[in-house]
Motif scaffolding. Structure first.
Motif, PDB file in Angstrom:
ATOM      1  N   ALA A 151      12.150   8.661 -11.460  1.00 38.55           N
ATOM      2  CA  ALA A 151      11.025   8.194 -10.650  1.00 38.55           C
ATOM      3  C   ALA A 151      11.176   6.709 -10.349  1.00 38.55           C
ATOM      4  CB  ALA A 151       9.709   8.445 -11.383  1.00 38.55           C
ATOM      5  N   GLU A 152      11.594   5.939 -11.352  1.00 38.99           N
ATOM      6  CA  GLU A 152      11.790   4.507 -11.135  1.00 38.99           C
ATOM      7  C   GLU A 152      12.895   4.262 -10.113  1.00 38.99           C
ATOM      8  OE1 GLU A 152      12.952   0.364 -13.464  1.00 38.99           O
ATOM      9  OE2 GLU A 152      12.979   2.273 -14.550  1.00 38.99           O
ATOM     10  N   ALA A 153      14.017   4.968 -10.251  1.00 42.74           N
ATOM     11  CA  ALA A 153      15.130   4.792  -9.324  1.00 42.74           C
ATOM     12  C   ALA A 153      14.707   5.127  -7.893  1.00 42.74           C
ATOM     13  CB  ALA A 153      16.314   5.658  -9.754  1.00 42.74           C
ATOM     14  N   TRP A 154      13.944   6.225  -7.757  1.00 41.47           N
ATOM     15  CA  TRP A 154      13.520   6.632  -6.416  1.00 41.47           C
ATOM     16  C   TRP A 154      12.547   5.642  -5.806  1.00 41.47           C
ATOM     17  CZ3 TRP A 154       8.678   7.950  -4.432  1.00 41.47           C
ATOM     18  CH2 TRP A 154       8.694   8.436  -3.111  1.00 41.47           C
ATOM     19  N   ILE A 155      11.550   5.232  -6.578  1.00 37.18           N
ATOM     20  CA  ILE A 155      10.526   4.358  -6.000  1.00 37.18           C
ATOM     21  C   ILE A 155      11.101   2.984  -5.664  1.00 37.18           C
ATOM     22  CG2 ILE A 155       9.488   3.263  -8.064  1.00 37.18           C
ATOM     23  CD1 ILE A 155       6.742   4.115  -6.853  1.00 37.18           C
ATOM     24  N   ARG A 156      12.086   2.543  -6.429  1.00 34.28           N
ATOM     25  CA  ARG A 156      12.796   1.307  -6.075  1.00 34.28           C
ATOM     26  C   ARG A 156      13.538   1.470  -4.749  1.00 34.28           C
ATOM     27  NH1 ARG A 156      13.714  -2.827  -9.765  1.00 34.28           N
ATOM     28  NH2 ARG A 156      12.975  -2.468 -11.904  1.00 34.28           N
ATOM     29  N   SER A 157      14.128   2.651  -4.558  1.00 37.10           N
ATOM     30  CA  SER A 157      14.944   2.863  -3.358  1.00 37.10           C
ATOM     31  C   SER A 157      14.105   2.919  -2.085  1.00 37.10           C
ATOM     32  CB  SER A 157      15.764   4.159  -3.504  1.00 37.10           C
ATOM     33  OG  SER A 157      14.939   5.315  -3.405  1.00 37.10           O
ATOM     34  N   VAL A 158      12.861   3.375  -2.186  1.00 35.30           N
ATOM     35  CA  VAL A 158      12.031   3.497  -0.984  1.00 35.30           C
ATOM     36  C   VAL A 158      11.116   2.292  -0.764  1.00 35.30           C
ATOM     37  CG1 VAL A 158      12.045   6.014  -1.108  1.00 35.30           C
ATOM     38  CG2 VAL A 158      10.166   4.747  -2.184  1.00 35.30           C
ATOM     39  N   SER A 159      10.976   1.442  -1.774  1.00 38.58           N
ATOM     40  CA  SER A 159      10.085   0.293  -1.641  1.00 38.58           C
ATOM     41  C   SER A 159      10.618  -0.715  -0.618  1.00 38.58           C
ATOM     42  CB  SER A 159       9.914  -0.404  -2.997  1.00 38.58           C
ATOM     43  OG  SER A 159       9.202  -1.623  -2.833  1.00 38.58           O
ATOM     44  N   ARG A 160       9.717  -1.192   0.231  1.00 36.21           N
ATOM     45  CA  ARG A 160      10.058  -2.243   1.194  1.00 36.21           C
ATOM     46  C   ARG A 160       9.487  -3.600   0.768  1.00 36.21           C
ATOM     47  NH1 ARG A 160       7.524  -1.729   5.962  1.00 36.21           N
ATOM     48  NH2 ARG A 160       5.881  -0.381   5.136  1.00 36.21           N
ATOM     49  N   CYS A 161       8.899  -3.641  -0.430  1.00 37.42           N
ATOM     50  CA  CYS A 161       8.133  -4.825  -0.827  1.00 37.42           C
ATOM     51  C   CYS A 161       8.989  -6.082  -0.980  1.00 37.42           C
ATOM     52  CB  CYS A 161       7.366  -4.535  -2.110  1.00 37.42           C
ATOM     53  SG  CYS A 161       6.036  -3.333  -1.898  1.00 37.42           S
ATOM     54  N   CYS A 208       6.634   3.251 -13.728  1.00 34.74           N
ATOM     55  CA  CYS A 208       7.350   4.444 -13.253  1.00 34.74           C
ATOM     56  C   CYS A 208       8.508   4.766 -14.187  1.00 34.74           C
ATOM     57  CB  CYS A 208       7.866   4.229 -11.834  1.00 34.74           C
ATOM     58  SG  CYS A 208       6.623   4.518 -10.562  1.00 34.74           S
ATOM     59  N   GLY A 209       9.195   3.740 -14.672  1.00 37.01           N
ATOM     60  CA  GLY A 209      10.275   3.955 -15.624  1.00 37.01           C
ATOM     61  C   GLY A 209       9.789   4.541 -16.929  1.00 37.01           C
ATOM     62  N   TRP A 210       8.567   4.197 -17.334  1.00 33.89           N
ATOM     63  CA  TRP A 210       7.982   4.792 -18.531  1.00 33.89           C
ATOM     64  C   TRP A 210       7.749   6.291 -18.332  1.00 33.89           C
ATOM     65  CZ3 TRP A 210       3.579   0.692 -19.616  1.00 33.89           C
ATOM     66  CH2 TRP A 210       4.172  -0.466 -20.125  1.00 33.89           C
ATOM     67  N   ILE A 211       7.467   6.677 -17.094  1.00 30.79           N
ATOM     68  CA  ILE A 211       7.230   8.094 -16.790  1.00 30.79           C
ATOM     69  C   ILE A 211       8.549   8.848 -16.636  1.00 30.79           C
ATOM     70  CG2 ILE A 211       6.283   9.688 -15.061  1.00 30.79           C
ATOM     71  CD1 ILE A 211       4.139   7.506 -14.483  1.00 30.79           C
ATOM     72  N   MET A 266       0.828  -1.199   0.000  1.00 27.72           N
ATOM     73  CA  MET A 266       0.000   0.000   0.000  1.00 27.72           C
ATOM     74  C   MET A 266       0.865   1.252   0.000  1.00 27.72           C
ATOM     75  SD  MET A 266      -3.282   0.340  -0.202  1.00 27.72           S
ATOM     76  CE  MET A 266      -3.430   1.776  -1.252  1.00 27.72           C
ATOM     77  N   GLU A 267       1.965   1.201   0.729  1.00 30.50           N
ATOM     78  CA  GLU A 267       2.900   2.325   0.741  1.00 30.50           C
ATOM     79  C   GLU A 267       3.446   2.581  -0.665  1.00 30.50           C
ATOM     80  OE1 GLU A 267       6.654   3.425   3.540  1.00 30.50           O
ATOM     81  OE2 GLU A 267       6.813   1.531   2.450  1.00 30.50           O
ATOM     82  N   LEU A 268       3.854   1.512  -1.331  1.00 33.75           N
ATOM     83  CA  LEU A 268       4.378   1.639  -2.689  1.00 33.75           C
ATOM     84  C   LEU A 268       3.307   2.161  -3.641  1.00 33.75           C
ATOM     85  CD1 LEU A 268       6.727   1.013  -4.714  1.00 33.75           C
ATOM     86  CD2 LEU A 268       5.632  -1.210  -5.059  1.00 33.75           C
ATOM     87  N   LEU A 269       2.100   1.627  -3.517  1.00 39.48           N
ATOM     88  CA  LEU A 269       1.011   2.040  -4.396  1.00 39.48           C
ATOM     89  C   LEU A 269       0.655   3.515  -4.207  1.00 39.48           C
ATOM     90  CD1 LEU A 269      -1.087  -1.192  -4.002  1.00 39.48           C
ATOM     91  CD2 LEU A 269      -0.367  -0.264  -6.214  1.00 39.48           C
ATOM     92  N   SER A 270       0.763   4.010  -2.979  1.00 39.09           N
ATOM     93  CA  SER A 270       0.461   5.424  -2.745  1.00 39.09           C
ATOM     94  C   SER A 270       1.484   6.313  -3.447  1.00 39.09           C
ATOM     95  CB  SER A 270       0.429   5.724  -1.248  1.00 39.09           C
ATOM     96  OG  SER A 270       1.718   5.628  -0.665  1.00 39.09           O
ATOM     97  N   HIS A 271       2.759   5.933  -3.393  1.00 34.81           N
ATOM     98  CA  HIS A 271       3.783   6.689  -4.123  1.00 34.81           C
ATOM     99  C   HIS A 271       3.514   6.642  -5.627  1.00 34.81           C
ATOM    100  CE1 HIS A 271       6.027   7.391  -0.552  1.00 34.81           C
ATOM    101  NE2 HIS A 271       6.541   6.196  -0.431  1.00 34.81           N
ATOM    102  N   PHE A 272       3.169   5.452  -6.110  1.00 32.30           N
ATOM    103  CA  PHE A 272       2.933   5.270  -7.545  1.00 32.30           C
ATOM    104  C   PHE A 272       1.753   6.105  -8.025  1.00 32.30           C
ATOM    105  CE2 PHE A 272       0.463   3.039 -10.831  1.00 32.30           C
ATOM    106  CZ  PHE A 272       1.371   3.107 -11.869  1.00 32.30           C
TER     107      PHE A 272
END
Length: 370
Positions: free
Chosen positions: A193-203, A186-189, A47-53
Motif C-alpha cells: 500500500a505504501e509503495a502504491w500510494i507513493r507511486s500515484v502521489s503528485r504531492c 500506509c506502510g504500517w498497514i 486531497m487526491e492523496l487523502l482520498s486514497h489514504f
C-alpha cells in the motif's frame, strides 16, 4: 487575462483570502497570483492523496473487525451485531444508513463508505484499548507501536485533511512532512500500500513547483526552549502544531534572538514522552531514533524553580537540531539580535515567526530581519 488579484480588487474573491499570498510574495502581484494558483493545485494533489489514504485506512479497520466478529459466518455486518461495540456506535451507523438510503444504496459497503474519517480515528481511542489489544492492532501489522501512537498520527492526518477539505491556507503547513506521515501510516498497514500510494502521489512534484520560496528559518519563543536546546540539541513543543517547510530554527528569549541558528535534522510529531517509548526507540538500531530517545530522557529530568517537570507526561512534537558546536551545520551570529520595541503586544515572537537566514546573519536588531 483576469487574475486572482483582479478578483480580490473587484470584491469577488475575499481580500483577506488573498492577503497572505500577497504578503508571502512581498506584495509582488504577479508572484502572488502564481502562488495562489499553485496553492489550488497543491490542495488538489493533497486531497487526491487523502482520498486514497482514507479508503485504505477504513478498509483495513473494517476488514479486521469483520474477521474478528466472524461476520462471514454470521452473515451480519460487525457494526449491526448485538455487541457492546456496535451499541456504542449505533448513532453513527444510523446516520450512515440513512445517508446511504437517500441514494438507494443500502449495502454494508455503502454504509461503510458513508462513515466519516473521524469515525475510524475514534475506533483507536483509549476507550477501545481492549479491542486494540485483541484485534485492532492487526489493522496495522507493520506498526509495532502502541495504540496511542498510531491513533495520534492518524489524528494528525485527520486534522490535515480537514484543513485541505475546508480550503484553508496551507502556506503555514509543512506539506512534505504531512504527506510523509500518510506514507508512514500506509506502510504500517501494508508495504504494498505504501509503495502504491507513493507511486500515484503528485504531492512532492507539485510542491517542488512552488513559485515563491518560503522563508527558510523559523524563530520560536524560547523561555524554556533555549535552555532545552543547549541541553539536548532539540526543540520540544505541543503535538499537532503546524510549521512551514523550513531548514533552520532560531530561539527568541530575553528580548533577543540567540546566537545559534541550528539546522533541522529530523522532526517527529505526537511522540509519547515516556521511558517506555525511549526504550522502544533505543532498540530499533536507528541512530535517529536513539537521538529522540536521548531527548525524551533528558527533558524528562528538567524542572522549574519549584521542582515541577518542564515537560509533563503526554505526547510532544520534537525537532532534532544540529549542535551549537557543529560549525558545518549551525549558523552563528556575532552577538544576540536585540528586539528594541517595547510595550504591550510588542514581542517579536508569540507563537513562531518566519524569516530568511541571510537577513538574520546580517541583522543588528530585529528591525533588520525580513
Amino acid at each position: 487575462m483576469t487574475t486572482a488579484s483582479d478578483l480580490a480588487s473587484a470584491g469577488i474573491l475575499p481580500a483577506p483570502r488573498f492577503a497572505p499570498y500577497k504578503h508571502e510574495a512581498s506584495n509582488n502581484l504577479s508572484d502572488a497570483n502564481d502562488l495562489y494558483v499553485w496553492h489550488g493545485e497543491m490542495s488538489a494533489s493533497c486531497m487526491e492523496l487523502l482520498s486514497h489514504f482514507e479508503v485504505i485506512l477504513r478498509h483495513s479497520i473494517d476488514s479486521t473487525l469483520a474477521n474478528h466478529f466472524r461476520e462471514h459466518n454470521r452473515n451480519i455486518p460487525w457494526f449491526l451485531m448485538n455487541t457492546k461495540l456496535a451499541k456504542g456506535i449505533s448513532d453513527k451507523i444510523s446516520e450512515a444508513r440513512a445517508d446511504a438510503a437517500r441514494y438507494n444504496f443500502e449495502s454494508r459497503d455503502h454504509i461503510v463508505s458513508r462513515l466519516m474519517f473521524g469515525f475510524w480515528t475514534n475506533m483507536l481511542a483509549r476507550k477501545y484499548d481492549e479491542l486494540w489489544q485483541k484485534t485492532l492492532h492487526n489493522a496495522f501489522p507493520n506498526a509495532r507501536r502502541p495504540r496511542s501512537e498510531v491513533m495520534s498520527n492518524i489524528e494528525g492526518v485527520r486534522l490535515f485533511r480537514n484543513r485541505v477539505a475546508h480550503h484553508d491556507s496551507l502556506l503555514g503547513v509543512n506539506i512534505p512532512f504531512e504527506v510523509d506521515r500518510i506514507f508512514l501510516i500506509c506502510g504500517w498497514i501494508s508495504s504494498d500500500a505504501e509503495a502504491w500510494i507513493r507511486s500515484v502521489s503528485r504531492c512532492h512534484s507539485t510542491y517542488s513547483k512552488r513559485p515563491v520560496s518560503p522563508a527558510n528559518t523559523v524563530i520560536v519563543p524560547a523561555k524554556i526552549a533555549w535552555k532545552t536546546y543547549q541541553k539536548t540539541s532539540a526543540y520540544v513543543c505541543q503535538p499537532g502544531r503546524y510549521f512551514r517547510d523550513v531548514s533552520r530554527m532560531g530561539f527568541y528569549s530575553e528580548k533577543k534572538i540567540q546566537t545559534s541558528i541550528p539546522e533541522i535534522l529530523d522532526r517527529r510529531d505526537r511522540i509519547p514522552w515516556t521511558e517506555n517509548e525511549a526504550q522502544r526507540l533505543e532498540k530499533t538500531g536507528n541512530p535517529d531514533d536513539r537521538k529522540v530517545a536521548e531527548v525524551i530522557r533528558e527533558t524528562r529530568k528538567l524542572t522549574n524553580l519549584n521542582g515541577e517537570p518542564l515537560y509533563a507526561a503526554g505526547s510532544y512534537q520534537v525537532f532534532i537540531l544540529s549542535n551549537s558546536s557543529d560549525i558545518a551545520r549551525t549558523k552563528t551570529t556575532n552577538k544576540p539580535i536585540r528586539h528594541t520595541k517595547t510595550g504591550k503586544g510588542s514581542a517579536y515572537v508569540r507563537k513562531h515567526r518566519y524569516c530568511s537566514i541571510g537577513s538574520i546573519l546580517h541583522a543588528s536588531t530585529t528591525d533588520d530581519i525580513s
